[in-house]
Enzyme design. Structure first.
Site, PDB file in Angstrom:
ATOM      1  N   TYR A  31     -70.656   1.749  48.694  1.00 14.38           N
ATOM      2  CA  TYR A  31     -70.501   3.185  48.504  1.00 14.38           C
ATOM      3  C   TYR A  31     -71.556   3.689  47.537  1.00 14.38           C
ATOM      4  O   TYR A  31     -72.235   2.904  46.863  1.00 14.38           O
ATOM      5  CB  TYR A  31     -69.086   3.522  47.999  1.00 14.38           C
ATOM      6  N   LYS A 149     -73.164  -2.371  45.012  1.00 14.68           N
ATOM      7  CA  LYS A 149     -72.115  -1.366  44.763  1.00 14.68           C
ATOM      8  C   LYS A 149     -71.074  -1.445  45.874  1.00 14.68           C
ATOM      9  O   LYS A 149     -70.995  -0.572  46.747  1.00 14.68           O
ATOM     10  CB  LYS A 149     -72.760   0.020  44.672  1.00 14.68           C
ATOM     11  N   GLU A 181     -70.979  -4.027  31.119  1.00 15.61           N
ATOM     12  CA  GLU A 181     -70.909  -2.596  31.424  1.00 15.61           C
ATOM     13  C   GLU A 181     -69.447  -2.177  31.373  1.00 15.61           C
ATOM     14  O   GLU A 181     -68.613  -2.920  30.872  1.00 15.61           O
ATOM     15  CB  GLU A 181     -71.561  -2.302  32.779  1.00 15.61           C
ATOM     16  N   LEU A 205     -74.346  -3.245  37.549  1.00 18.14           N
ATOM     17  CA  LEU A 205     -74.922  -2.313  38.513  1.00 18.14           C
ATOM     18  C   LEU A 205     -76.118  -1.635  37.838  1.00 18.14           C
ATOM     19  O   LEU A 205     -76.005  -1.166  36.699  1.00 18.14           O
ATOM     20  CB  LEU A 205     -73.889  -1.259  38.918  1.00 18.14           C
TER      21      LEU A 205
HETATM   22  N1  PDD Z   1     -69.859   4.384  39.229  1.00 22.33           N
HETATM   23  N2  PDD Z   1     -71.647   0.490  36.534  1.00 22.33           N
HETATM   24  C1  PDD Z   1     -70.646   0.552  37.439  1.00 22.33           C
HETATM   25  C2  PDD Z   1     -69.746  -0.625  37.593  1.00 22.33           C
HETATM   26  C3  PDD Z   1     -70.456   1.720  38.208  1.00 22.33           C
HETATM   27  O1  PDD Z   1     -69.469   1.780  39.114  1.00 22.33           O
HETATM   28  C4  PDD Z   1     -71.312   2.827  37.993  1.00 22.33           C
HETATM   29  C5  PDD Z   1     -71.175   4.100  38.788  1.00 22.33           C
HETATM   30  C6  PDD Z   1     -72.341   2.712  37.029  1.00 22.33           C
HETATM   31  C7  PDD Z   1     -73.297   3.827  36.739  1.00 22.33           C
HETATM   32  O2  PDD Z   1     -74.192   4.013  37.808  1.00 22.33           O
HETATM   33  P1  PDD Z   1     -74.790   5.452  38.129  1.00 22.33           P
HETATM   34  O3  PDD Z   1     -75.425   5.939  36.897  1.00 22.33           O
HETATM   35  O4  PDD Z   1     -75.777   5.172  39.206  1.00 22.33           O
HETATM   36  O5  PDD Z   1     -73.659   6.326  38.550  1.00 22.33           O
HETATM   37  C8  PDD Z   1     -72.476   1.525  36.336  1.00 22.33           C
HETATM   38  C9  PDD Z   1     -69.604   5.511  40.111  1.00 22.33           C
HETATM   39  C10 PDD Z   1     -70.006   6.807  39.535  1.00 22.33           C
HETATM   40  C11 PDD Z   1     -68.145   5.465  40.532  1.00 22.33           C
HETATM   41  O6  PDD Z   1     -67.675   4.376  40.830  1.00 22.33           O
HETATM   42  O7  PDD Z   1     -67.491   6.503  40.614  1.00 22.33           O
END
Ligand code: PDD
Length: 297
Positions: A31, A149, A181, A205
């Site tokens: 996703y 992801k 993270e 991620l």
């Molecule tokens: N989550 N780490 C994890 C485990 C994440 O699921 C996300 C993003 C990030 C940050 O990535 P980005 O800056 O590209 O959004 C880091 C999304 C927003 C979610 O699951 O809703």
């Protein structure tokens, strides 16, 4: 609210996938989540590149939506019909391997991936950002490909719930003695004046917001050191903050019982948030006269 499902737009309540969808049965899918401001997708290409790379890693056939023009056309229609062209929103895309009788290995017949998208209203986390938020630590029990992801998010769900149960915003995952993270954001620290954060490898991620924020930091002459930090470093960190699409930059003022930066948001997090917000606002203002979501961001 509307949904996009396999080439069709339909009321979200009517959008359904067969029970044998491998996303439902195995979590066999990926996703993406984009931030949307004034009807425009933020960092269209970087999110698409990550989606394509995840599909490639899982050997799921890439659907036509990985094309930026197709993606933005789908986003445009959802945002327009859902009344989300003004203000803030998110755009969610999920691609699963598709529908097939349950067997662990890939289905032998060539099946089409299931492609789903939706847009939702988003409210940034003000006023929490001004006061700063708290986190707890927990063992990182996820698999060793956190760079993909995938929709398999159970450890993230359990971590976020544990944080909520403890009255905290989020969980800092700890693996092999270092902080990786959070449940859905990257985490950064300021130690000895430099930003420290886990390098982008298989254990986190590679967040788009993380990348943008590090760019901004370097532009501002702030030193960046992509070396992980440990829970034992927290007491000497002057700042801790999170970065993510739905998090922006969020200052963390306490982790477990350790107060960070005197319990107040610090100057680096404040600067990085301000500059990130500027980029978002600039994008929102570009909309005038140019339609809604477009490929450039
Ligand atoms: N989550 N780490 C994890 C485990 C994440 O699921 C996300 C993003 C990030 C940050 O990535 P980005 O800056 O590209 O959004 C880091 C999304 C927003 C979610 O699951 O809703």
């Amino acid at each position: 609210m509307l949904a996009y499902l396999n080439g069709q737009f339909l009321p979200r309540a009517d959008a359904a996938v067969p029970v044998e969808d491998r996303g439902f049965v195995f979590g066999d899918g990926v996703y993406e989540v984009w931030r949307v401001v004034g009807g425009r997708l933020f960092e269209t290409e970087r999110h698409l590149a990550r989606l394509s790379s995840g599909l490639g890693e899982l050997r799921i056939q890439a659907p036509d939506l990985v094309d930026p023009e197709r993606l933005t056309a789908i986003a445009d229609r959802l945002l327009t019909e859902d009344g989300l062209l003004d203000g803030e929103a998110t755009f969610y895309v999920e691609v699963t391997r598709g529908v097939a009788p349950r067997t662990h290995q890939f289905p032998s017949a060539s099946i089409s991936p299931t492609v789903f998208a939706m847009a939702n209203r988003f409210k940034p986390a003000e006023p929490l950002r001004q006061s700063g938020a708290t986190c707890i630590t927990m063992p990182d029990i996820r698999w060793l490909r956190c760079d993909i992801k995938t929709i398999q998010l159970l450890p993230n769900v359990l971590g976020k719930q544990a944080a909520a149960d403890a009255g905290a915003l989020d969980v800092l995952f700890v693996r092999d003695g270092v902080i990786t993270e959070t449940s859905h954001a990257n985490v950064l620290a300021v130690i000895d004046g430099a930003i420290r954060t886990h390098p982008t490898n298989n254990l986190i991620l590679a967040g788009i917001t993380r990348a943008v924020v590090l760019e901004i930091a370097r532009d501002h002459g702030i030193r960046v050191d992509e070396t992980p930090f440990a829970p034992s470093d927290l007491s000497r960190a002057s700042e801790i903050f999170l970065a993510g699409t739905t998090t922006d930059v969020m200052p963390i003022i306490r982790v477990d019982d350790i107060v960070i930066g005197g319990g107040r948001p610090g100057p680096i997090a404040t600067t990085l948030f301000r500059e990130l917000r500027r980029r978002l606002d600039r994008l929102a203002h570009e909309r005038a006269g140019r339609g809604a979501a477009t490929a450039s961001a």
